[in-house]
Design a protein around this motif. Structure first.
Motif, PDB file in Angstrom:
ATOM      1  N   THR A   1       0.954  -1.240   0.068  1.00  0.00           N
ATOM      2  CA  THR A   1       0.018   0.171  -0.034  1.00  0.00           C
ATOM      3  C   THR A   1       0.860   1.233  -0.047  1.00  0.00           C
ATOM      4  OG1 THR A   1      -1.627  -1.104   1.250  1.00  0.00           O
ATOM      5  CG2 THR A   1      -1.821   1.359   1.301  1.00  0.00           C
ATOM      6  N   PRO A   2       0.564   2.098  -0.972  1.00  0.00           N
ATOM      7  CA  PRO A   2       1.476   3.419  -0.866  1.00  0.00           C
ATOM      8  C   PRO A   2       1.788   4.040   0.412  1.00  0.00           C
ATOM      9  CG  PRO A   2      -0.095   3.347  -2.956  1.00  0.00           C
ATOM     10  CD  PRO A   2      -0.602   2.271  -1.751  1.00  0.00           C
ATOM     11  N   LEU A   3       3.008   4.497   0.731  1.00  0.00           N
ATOM     12  CA  LEU A   3       3.197   5.153   1.775  1.00  0.00           C
ATOM     13  C   LEU A   3       2.491   6.513   1.793  1.00  0.00           C
ATOM     14  CD1 LEU A   3       5.280   5.040   4.424  1.00  0.00           C
ATOM     15  CD2 LEU A   3       6.618   6.420   2.997  1.00  0.00           C
ATOM     16  N   ARG A   4       2.014   6.814   2.944  1.00  0.00           N
ATOM     17  CA  ARG A   4       1.010   8.367   2.982  1.00  0.00           C
ATOM     18  C   ARG A   4       2.311   9.346   3.467  1.00  0.00           C
ATOM     19  NH1 ARG A   4      -4.667   7.454   6.018  1.00  0.00           N
ATOM     20  NH2 ARG A   4      -5.531   5.644   4.586  1.00  0.00           N
ATOM     21  N   LEU A   5       2.477  10.311   2.790  1.00  0.00           N
ATOM     22  CA  LEU A   5       3.457  11.420   3.131  1.00  0.00           C
ATOM     23  C   LEU A   5       2.885  12.640   3.120  1.00  0.00           C
ATOM     24  CD1 LEU A   5       6.372  12.566   3.459  1.00  0.00           C
ATOM     25  CD2 LEU A   5       6.504  12.477   0.816  1.00  0.00           C
ATOM     26  N   VAL A   6       2.903  13.248   4.205  1.00  0.00           N
ATOM     27  CA  VAL A   6       2.230  14.269   4.715  1.00  0.00           C
ATOM     28  C   VAL A   6       3.212  15.404   5.046  1.00  0.00           C
ATOM     29  CG1 VAL A   6       0.540  15.356   6.404  1.00  0.00           C
ATOM     30  CG2 VAL A   6       0.264  13.123   5.791  1.00  0.00           C
ATOM     31  N   VAL A   7       3.229  16.556   4.425  1.00  0.00           N
ATOM     32  CA  VAL A   7       4.083  17.699   4.571  1.00  0.00           C
ATOM     33  C   VAL A   7       3.576  19.161   4.709  1.00  0.00           C
ATOM     34  CG1 VAL A   7       5.948  16.086   3.027  1.00  0.00           C
ATOM     35  CG2 VAL A   7       4.765  18.149   2.121  1.00  0.00           C
ATOM     36  N   VAL A   8       4.381  19.836   5.348  1.00  0.00           N
ATOM     37  CA  VAL A   8       4.021  20.974   5.754  1.00  0.00           C
ATOM     38  C   VAL A   8       4.585  22.065   4.475  1.00  0.00           C
ATOM     39  CG1 VAL A   8       3.905  23.259   7.017  1.00  0.00           C
ATOM     40  CG2 VAL A   8       3.541  21.022   8.121  1.00  0.00           C
ATOM     41  N   SER A   9       3.757  22.650   3.708  1.00  0.00           N
ATOM     42  CA  SER A   9       4.047  23.687   2.639  1.00  0.00           C
ATOM     43  C   SER A   9       3.829  25.153   3.067  1.00  0.00           C
ATOM     44  CB  SER A   9       3.479  23.211   1.421  1.00  0.00           C
ATOM     45  OG  SER A   9       3.989  24.158   0.329  1.00  0.00           O
ATOM     46  N   THR A  10       3.550  26.049   2.214  1.00  0.00           N
ATOM     47  CA  THR A  10       3.290  27.221   2.693  1.00  0.00           C
ATOM     48  C   THR A  10       2.324  27.925   1.598  1.00  0.00           C
ATOM     49  OG1 THR A  10       4.285  29.576   2.582  1.00  0.00           O
ATOM     50  CG2 THR A  10       5.533  27.763   1.379  1.00  0.00           C
ATOM     51  N   GLU A  11       1.593  28.680   1.895  1.00  0.00           N
ATOM     52  CA  GLU A  11       0.671  29.553   0.915  1.00  0.00           C
ATOM     53  C   GLU A  11       1.523  30.193  -0.149  1.00  0.00           C
ATOM     54  OE1 GLU A  11      -1.523  32.335   3.106  1.00  0.00           O
ATOM     55  OE2 GLU A  11      -0.033  33.571   3.656  1.00  0.00           O
ATOM     56  N   GLY A  12       2.964  30.456   0.120  1.00  0.00           N
ATOM     57  CA  GLY A  12       3.663  31.049  -0.938  1.00  0.00           C
ATOM     58  C   GLY A  12       3.941  30.363  -2.303  1.00  0.00           C
ATOM     59  N   VAL A  13       3.283  28.921  -2.109  1.00  0.00           N
ATOM     60  CA  VAL A  13       3.845  27.948  -3.150  1.00  0.00           C
ATOM     61  C   VAL A  13       2.501  27.808  -4.045  1.00  0.00           C
ATOM     62  CG1 VAL A  13       4.582  25.936  -3.795  1.00  0.00           C
ATOM     63  CG2 VAL A  13       5.670  27.170  -1.933  1.00  0.00           C
TER      64      VAL A  13
END
Length: 225
Positions: free
Chosen positions: A94-106
């Motif tokens: 089952t694919p790994l769930r990757l959760v990252v914090v980005s930004t509204e500047g992207v």
């Protein structure tokens, strides 16, 4: 995640900096990497991921001269690349769930966000030139957007908060596209960002809704008033 009964492995440079509330927790495994996780080979890093369902990354650069201009200059995108390479090596069913914090500047790589004004685009370009962490943060989302379609062993969600503030969890909303720019920034309580990221890990319906997407999270300031 610990409060939800999830077994968690953390990779840290020093265990001394862990919050007192989690030290010694029965569901917490601490891996100490004095030189940082980026010093690990892919197979070494993969060994720590074996058996995991998800990886959560809230990395950021220290806001000091050394943290901004000295290595690791591409901390965020290199970390995401390491995680994806490790997942490819492990090849989970089952694919790994990757959760990252980005930004509204992207912006969304697919161009679905509202177009920014000229002044805002100019300011972001200047910041990209002057501040390496800006370029690092901007590189994460395009990499994930490309990698998710090419790597069958990773799915992702990149959470884009607005101006982050401390405070207790409160009502919030999640949007598929940006609701504001950097000149009319909203507010995102850190507790809300953490709760949403935990939901992505533990609640299948939340993950299914936002899988391979980059939602913006904003506090419901009117409801909180």
């Amino acid at each position: 995640l610990l409060e939800r009964g999830v077994e968690v492995t953390v990779i840290v440079r020093s265990a001394d900096r862990l919050p007192a509330a989690v030290k010694g927790h029965t569901n917490l495994k601490v891996v100490v990497a004095p030189e940082g996780h980026l010093a690990l080979r892919v197979d070494e890093f993969a060994a720590h991921l074996r058996g995991a369902d998800a990886v959560v990354s809230s990395l950021g650069h220290n806001l000091t001269f050394k943290g901004v201009y000295f290595p690791p200059r591409m901390l965020c995108v290199d970390s995401v690349r390491l995680i994806c390479d490790a997942a490819r090596q492990l090849a989970p069913s089952t694919p790994l769930r990757l959760v990252v914090v980005s930004t509204e500047g992207v912006d969304r790589p697919d161009g679905a966000d509202p177009k920014r004004g000229l002044l805002e685009r100019l300011l972001l370009s200047v910041l990209w030139l002057l501040l390496p962490p800006i370029g690092d943060n901007e590189a994460v989302l395009p990499y994930l957007h490309t990698e998710a379609s090419a790597n069958p062993h990773v799915d992702f969600v990149a959470v884009r908060p607005s101006d982050m503030v401390d405070g207790d969890e409160r009502p919030y909303s999640v949007f598929a596209t940006l609701q504001n720019g950097i000149f009319n920034a909203g507010q995102s309580t850190r507790a809300n960002v953490g709760a949403f990221m935990a939901d992505l890990v533990t609640k299948t319906e939340v993950w299914t809704k936002w899988r391979n997407d980059c939602p913006q999270l904003l506090d419901d300031t009117k409801k909180a008033a």
